[in-house]
Design an enzyme around this catalytic site. Structure first.
Site, short mmCIF file in Angstrom:
data_model
loop_
_atom_site.label_atom_id
_atom_site.label_comp_id
_atom_site.label_asym_id
_atom_site.label_seq_id
_atom_site.Cartn_x
_atom_site.Cartn_y
_atom_site.Cartn_z
N LYS A 1 -51.42 3.18 -4.08
CA LYS A 1 -50.19 2.35 -4.03
C LYS A 1 -48.85 2.95 -3.75
CE LYS A 1 -51.83 -2.30 -5.66
NZ LYS A 1 -51.43 -3.27 -6.23
N ASP B 1 -47.36 -8.45 -3.81
CA ASP B 1 -47.92 -9.27 -5.16
C ASP B 1 -46.96 -10.07 -5.85
OD1 ASP B 1 -50.23 -7.86 -5.42
OD2 ASP B 1 -49.60 -6.17 -6.51
P1 NAP Z 1 -51.13 -1.25 -15.65
O1 NAP Z 1 -50.26 -0.54 -15.12
O2 NAP Z 1 -52.13 -0.43 -16.41
O3 NAP Z 1 -50.41 -2.01 -17.11
C1 NAP Z 1 -51.28 -2.29 -18.23
C2 NAP Z 1 -50.51 -3.07 -19.20
O4 NAP Z 1 -51.23 -3.64 -20.38
C3 NAP Z 1 -49.23 -2.34 -19.82
O5 NAP Z 1 -48.08 -3.28 -19.93
C4 NAP Z 1 -50.04 -1.70 -21.01
O6 NAP Z 1 -49.02 -1.74 -22.27
C5 NAP Z 1 -50.62 -3.41 -21.63
N1 NAP Z 1 -51.67 -3.04 -22.43
C6 NAP Z 1 -53.05 -2.48 -22.11
N2 NAP Z 1 -53.72 -2.15 -23.22
C7 NAP Z 1 -53.12 -2.72 -24.37
C8 NAP Z 1 -53.19 -3.13 -25.64
N3 NAP Z 1 -54.29 -2.57 -26.31
N4 NAP Z 1 -52.00 -3.73 -26.40
C9 NAP Z 1 -50.93 -4.29 -25.65
N5 NAP Z 1 -50.76 -3.96 -24.75
C10 NAP Z 1 -51.72 -3.34 -23.84
O7 NAP Z 1 -52.08 -2.39 -15.34
P2 NAP Z 1 -51.59 -3.41 -14.00
O8 NAP Z 1 -51.75 -2.77 -12.72
O9 NAP Z 1 -49.99 -3.75 -14.44
O10 NAP Z 1 -52.15 -4.73 -14.33
C11 NAP Z 1 -52.50 -5.50 -15.53
C12 NAP Z 1 -53.35 -6.61 -15.39
O11 NAP Z 1 -53.00 -7.49 -14.29
C13 NAP Z 1 -54.82 -6.28 -15.05
O12 NAP Z 1 -55.73 -7.02 -15.58
C14 NAP Z 1 -54.85 -6.59 -13.49
O13 NAP Z 1 -56.43 -6.69 -13.13
C15 NAP Z 1 -53.96 -7.73 -13.42
N6 NAP Z 1 -53.61 -7.90 -11.88
C16 NAP Z 1 -53.90 -9.09 -11.43
C17 NAP Z 1 -53.56 -9.18 -10.34
C18 NAP Z 1 -53.75 -10.62 -9.46
O14 NAP Z 1 -53.66 -10.73 -8.36
N7 NAP Z 1 -54.17 -11.55 -10.31
C19 NAP Z 1 -52.73 -8.45 -9.57
C20 NAP Z 1 -52.29 -7.36 -10.06
C21 NAP Z 1 -52.86 -6.97 -11.32
P3 NAP Z 1 -48.49 -0.41 -22.37
O15 NAP Z 1 -47.43 -0.13 -21.47
O16 NAP Z 1 -47.89 -0.31 -23.85
O17 NAP Z 1 -49.78 0.56 -22.28
#
Ligand code: NAP
Length: 275
Positions: free
Chosen positions: A67, A104
């Site tokens: 990305k 998104d």
């Molecule tokens: P990412 O960049 O890896 O970010 C993960 C986020 O989750 C960060 O804020 C992280 O906090 C937090 N996190 C992870 N483990 C944690 C824990 N144990 N305790 C507290 N916070 C925690 O992932 P992303 O790309 O943003 O995606 C996040 C979610 O959105 C995923 O489940 C993805 O599948 C979903 N998503 C859905 C769509 C849709 O179309 N519905 C689109 C995009 C993403 P830290 O910064 O502290 O690590």
């Protein structure tokens, strides 16, 4: 004229729902085109991308880990993709140039508009949980939709502070362990973390203090009804699940590549859920 081609590039790519999504629309609209999954490592990404227009591709979706590279390889970038700092939709123009967009945030807002038509971002503050990649699109789209104030809580506070620096004065960073107390007057509550996803811990945020007219939505869509959404329902709050965001983010690319604007309907949801 050969049939139009589009696809999704990622590594790995087997899990992507995009081929089912676009395949559903191609069939429904009677378009004789193809949308294919393309597995491509980071080392091959730029060269392979440049060859796709010559093979008849009109554009591609881009997913992890490409990305950021997709943004830098593009010849032009939409404002929203530049603001988010990542691209998920590339279009190949007739002159060979590549334009990059990020849909998104668009998908997020359209999902709320479709499933909660009475929701209006401008009517109050939002609470956003998480400051990862997806959060940037959500923050950017909520600000564009006119939220009055945006409270942002993330386990790693520094990441939330970086987003606050970028997105400006409407963002107030909240301590992660105070998120459940930051719901005063909040109209929109969004989980953008991966917590609550199958195999992940649950989101440790409680909704007891949420106003009764708050809308709760979760980006996680496996499971469709996360424990967070289920708790919101128990409290009688309006909820919208995250699957619709995935479906709606595909609309702008499909329209650009295949020339017709597709609809997000119940049949599409069922096709994805049944896959
Ligand atoms: P990412 O960049 O890896 O970010 C993960 C986020 O989750 C960060 O804020 C992280 O906090 C937090 N996190 C992870 N483990 C944690 C824990 N144990 N305790 C507290 N916070 C925690 O992932 P992303 O790309 O943003 O995606 C996040 C979610 O959105 C995923 O489940 C993805 O599948 C979903 N998503 C859905 C769509 C849709 O179309 N519905 C689109 C995009 C993403 P830290 O910064 O502290 O690590």
């Amino acid at each position: 004229m050969p049939p139009p081609l589009a696809g999704v590039i990622g590594f790995p790519i087997g899990h992507s729902k995009s081929p089912i999504l676009h395949g559903y629309w191609l069939k429904k609209l009677g378009i004789s085109g193809y949308y294919v999954p393309l597995s491509m490592s980071q080392a091959d990404f730029v060269d392979a991308l440049r060859s796709l227009p010559k093979l008849g591709f009109k554009g591609v979706n881009v997913t992890l880990p490409h990305k950021l590279s997709a943004l830098s390889v593009a010849d032009s970038v939409t404002d929203r993709a530049a603001l988010i700092g990542a691209a998920n939709t590339l279009t190949f123009r007739d002159d060979g140039s590549i334009s990059a967009d990020n849909t998104d945030g668009y998908g997020f807002i359209q999902n709320l508009r479709q499933n909660a038509p009475e929701w209006d971002a401008r009517r109050g503050p939002a609470l956003v949980l998480g400051a990862g990649g997806a959060s940037r699109a959500i923050i950017s789209s909520l600000l564009s939709a006119g939220v009055t104030e945006l409270r942002l809580a993330n386990r790693t506070r520094q990441r939330a502070e970086m987003l606050a620096d970028q997105f400006g004065a409407k963002i107030e960073v909240i301590d992660w362990n105070r998120a459940s107390d930051a719901m005063d007057g909040v109209l929109t509550i969004v989980n953008t973390t991966s917590l609550g996803m199958t195999g992940q811990p649950e989101l440790p945020v409680v909704l007891d203090a949420a106003p009764s007219d708050a809308l709760v939505t979760d980006l996680v869509y496996t499971p469709i009804i996360t424990k967070f959404l289920a708790a919101a329902e128990v409290r009688g709050l309006k909820t919208v699940d995250g699957l619709g965001m995935l479906l709606h983010q595909g609309v702008p690319g499909f329209e650009l590549w295949f020339g017709q604007r597709p609809e997000v309907d119940e049949g599409l949801r069922q096709a994805i859920l049944g896959a």
